[in-house]
Design an enzyme around this catalytic site. Structure first.
Site, PDB file in Angstrom:
ATOM      1  N   ASP A  70      33.099  42.128  43.637  1.00  0.00           N
ATOM      2  CA  ASP A  70      32.870  43.099  44.699  1.00  0.00           C
ATOM      3  C   ASP A  70      34.072  43.010  45.624  1.00  0.00           C
ATOM      4  O   ASP A  70      34.614  41.921  45.863  1.00  0.00           O
ATOM      5  CB  ASP A  70      31.582  42.806  45.467  1.00  0.00           C
ATOM      6  CG  ASP A  70      31.162  43.988  46.335  1.00  0.00           C
ATOM      7  OD1 ASP A  70      31.438  45.141  45.948  1.00  0.00           O
ATOM      8  OD2 ASP A  70      30.554  43.764  47.396  1.00  0.00           O
ATOM      9  N   PHE A 153      43.591  53.633  43.833  1.00  0.00           N
ATOM     10  CA  PHE A 153      42.328  54.355  44.025  1.00  0.00           C
ATOM     11  C   PHE A 153      41.718  53.890  45.344  1.00  0.00           C
ATOM     12  O   PHE A 153      42.249  53.012  46.033  1.00  0.00           O
ATOM     13  CB  PHE A 153      41.364  54.105  42.854  1.00  0.00           C
ATOM     14  CG  PHE A 153      40.981  52.666  42.649  1.00  0.00           C
ATOM     15  CD1 PHE A 153      39.798  52.167  43.171  1.00  0.00           C
ATOM     16  CD2 PHE A 153      41.800  51.804  41.941  1.00  0.00           C
ATOM     17  CE1 PHE A 153      39.434  50.841  42.989  1.00  0.00           C
ATOM     18  CE2 PHE A 153      41.444  50.475  41.742  1.00  0.00           C
ATOM     19  CZ  PHE A 153      40.263  49.995  42.269  1.00  0.00           C
ATOM     20  N   GLY A 154      40.602  54.495  45.714  1.00  0.00           N
ATOM     21  CA  GLY A 154      39.929  54.100  46.943  1.00  0.00           C
ATOM     22  C   GLY A 154      40.788  54.328  48.172  1.00  0.00           C
ATOM     23  O   GLY A 154      41.381  55.395  48.358  1.00  0.00           O
ATOM     24  N   LYS A 176      51.682  46.130  42.670  1.00  0.00           N
ATOM     25  CA  LYS A 176      50.353  45.968  43.262  1.00  0.00           C
ATOM     26  C   LYS A 176      49.680  44.707  42.737  1.00  0.00           C
ATOM     27  O   LYS A 176      49.016  43.976  43.489  1.00  0.00           O
ATOM     28  CB  LYS A 176      49.487  47.196  42.958  1.00  0.00           C
ATOM     29  CG  LYS A 176      48.093  47.107  43.582  1.00  0.00           C
ATOM     30  CD  LYS A 176      47.244  48.334  43.300  1.00  0.00           C
ATOM     31  CE  LYS A 176      45.868  48.188  43.931  1.00  0.00           C
ATOM     32  NZ  LYS A 176      44.980  49.332  43.662  1.00  0.00           N
ATOM     33  N   HIS A 181      44.550  41.941  46.834  1.00  0.00           N
ATOM     34  CA  HIS A 181      43.415  41.040  46.951  1.00  0.00           C
ATOM     35  C   HIS A 181      42.789  40.750  45.596  1.00  0.00           C
ATOM     36  O   HIS A 181      42.406  39.618  45.306  1.00  0.00           O
ATOM     37  CB  HIS A 181      42.370  41.667  47.882  1.00  0.00           C
ATOM     38  CG  HIS A 181      41.952  43.055  47.460  1.00  0.00           C
ATOM     39  ND1 HIS A 181      42.853  44.078  47.236  1.00  0.00           N
ATOM     40  CD2 HIS A 181      40.722  43.596  47.221  1.00  0.00           C
ATOM     41  CE1 HIS A 181      42.201  45.168  46.873  1.00  0.00           C
ATOM     42  NE2 HIS A 181      40.918  44.903  46.865  1.00  0.00           N
ATOM     43  N   ARG A 182      42.712  41.782  44.762  1.00  0.00           N
ATOM     44  CA  ARG A 182      42.108  41.626  43.436  1.00  0.00           C
ATOM     45  C   ARG A 182      42.971  40.729  42.556  1.00  0.00           C
ATOM     46  O   ARG A 182      42.462  39.886  41.814  1.00  0.00           O
ATOM     47  CB  ARG A 182      41.924  43.014  42.804  1.00  0.00           C
ATOM     48  CG  ARG A 182      41.109  43.020  41.525  1.00  0.00           C
ATOM     49  CD  ARG A 182      40.680  44.426  41.151  1.00  0.00           C
ATOM     50  NE  ARG A 182      39.717  44.939  42.122  1.00  0.00           N
ATOM     51  CZ  ARG A 182      39.968  45.935  42.965  1.00  0.00           C
ATOM     52  NH1 ARG A 182      41.137  46.555  42.944  1.00  0.00           N
ATOM     53  NH2 ARG A 182      39.051  46.326  43.818  1.00  0.00           N
TER      54      ARG A 182
END
Length: 203
Positions: A70, A153-154, A176, A181-182
């Protein structure tokens, strides 16, 4: 080769995880590959709670080692919003464009020195007979005045990275995946997945 289930219906995340997890000794499978259409309710108050619920829920459905995650955006001037409601901030079925426009409307008039924000990601690994393990990563930035860039995205088009002079949406996929964070959470999870494979090979 053992299978690893990526527990998300978000195709943007699927694309990123295929890159972030490449090279691991696992066959990455998705919910779509398995015909799983169930959507796990995101009822937790933290990213970690939601990641755990998805990993354990889809892991139970599939019987596979499962990666649940999440992630979302926390904006200082909005008291940490949208947080765990990032994907639903402008409504349950809002498009990426609608999310960005809604956020910008909420930030209207906020000066640059109060537009600090961070992306956060929590990853959970769960599987049959395994204790769930959690990993996290974050990326600081600033909410821009308007969208820039066509990638990602987002909220990527309005998440500006001062040290790079670009929004997340203006970065190449490779760039990226160095700073997001991912990516930071995934590097920790990858290290653990490699350890799991070594543990199995030694038995």
């Amino acid at each position: 080769m053992p299978r690893l289930l990526l527990a998300t219906h978000n195709q943007g995340k699927v694309r990123e995880y295929r890159l972030l997890l490449q090279g691991l000794p696992f066959q990455l499978v998705t919910l779509g590959d398995l015909g799983i259409q169930e959507v796990m309710a995101e009822e937790g108050s933290t990213f970690e709670e939601n990641a755990r619920a998805k990993a354990e829920g889809y892991g139970a459905l599939s019987g596979l080692l499962t990666l649940g995650e999440d992630s979302g955006l926390e904006v200082e001037a909005l008291g940490g919003e949208p947080g765990v409601r990032s994907a639903r901030y402008a409504g349950d079925h809002a498009s990426d464009t609608e999310l960005v426009l809604y956020l910008l409307a909420r930030m209207d008039g906020v000066p640059r020195d109060r537009r600090g924000a961070r992306f956060r990601c929590a990853i959970a690994l769960s599987g049959p007979g395994r204790e769930t393990e959690l990993f996290s990563g974050e990326c600081p930035g600033i909410i821009g005045d308007g969208p820039q860039g066509e990638g990602g995205f987002g909220y990527d088009p309005v998440f500006y990275l001062p040290e790079l002079g670009k929004t997340m949406a203006q970065l190449t996929k490779e760039a990226k995946n160095q700073v997001s964070h991912r990516a930071r959470a995934a590097r920790q999870a990858c290290h653990r997945l490699e350890q799991m494979c070594l543990e199995v090979s030694r038995r």
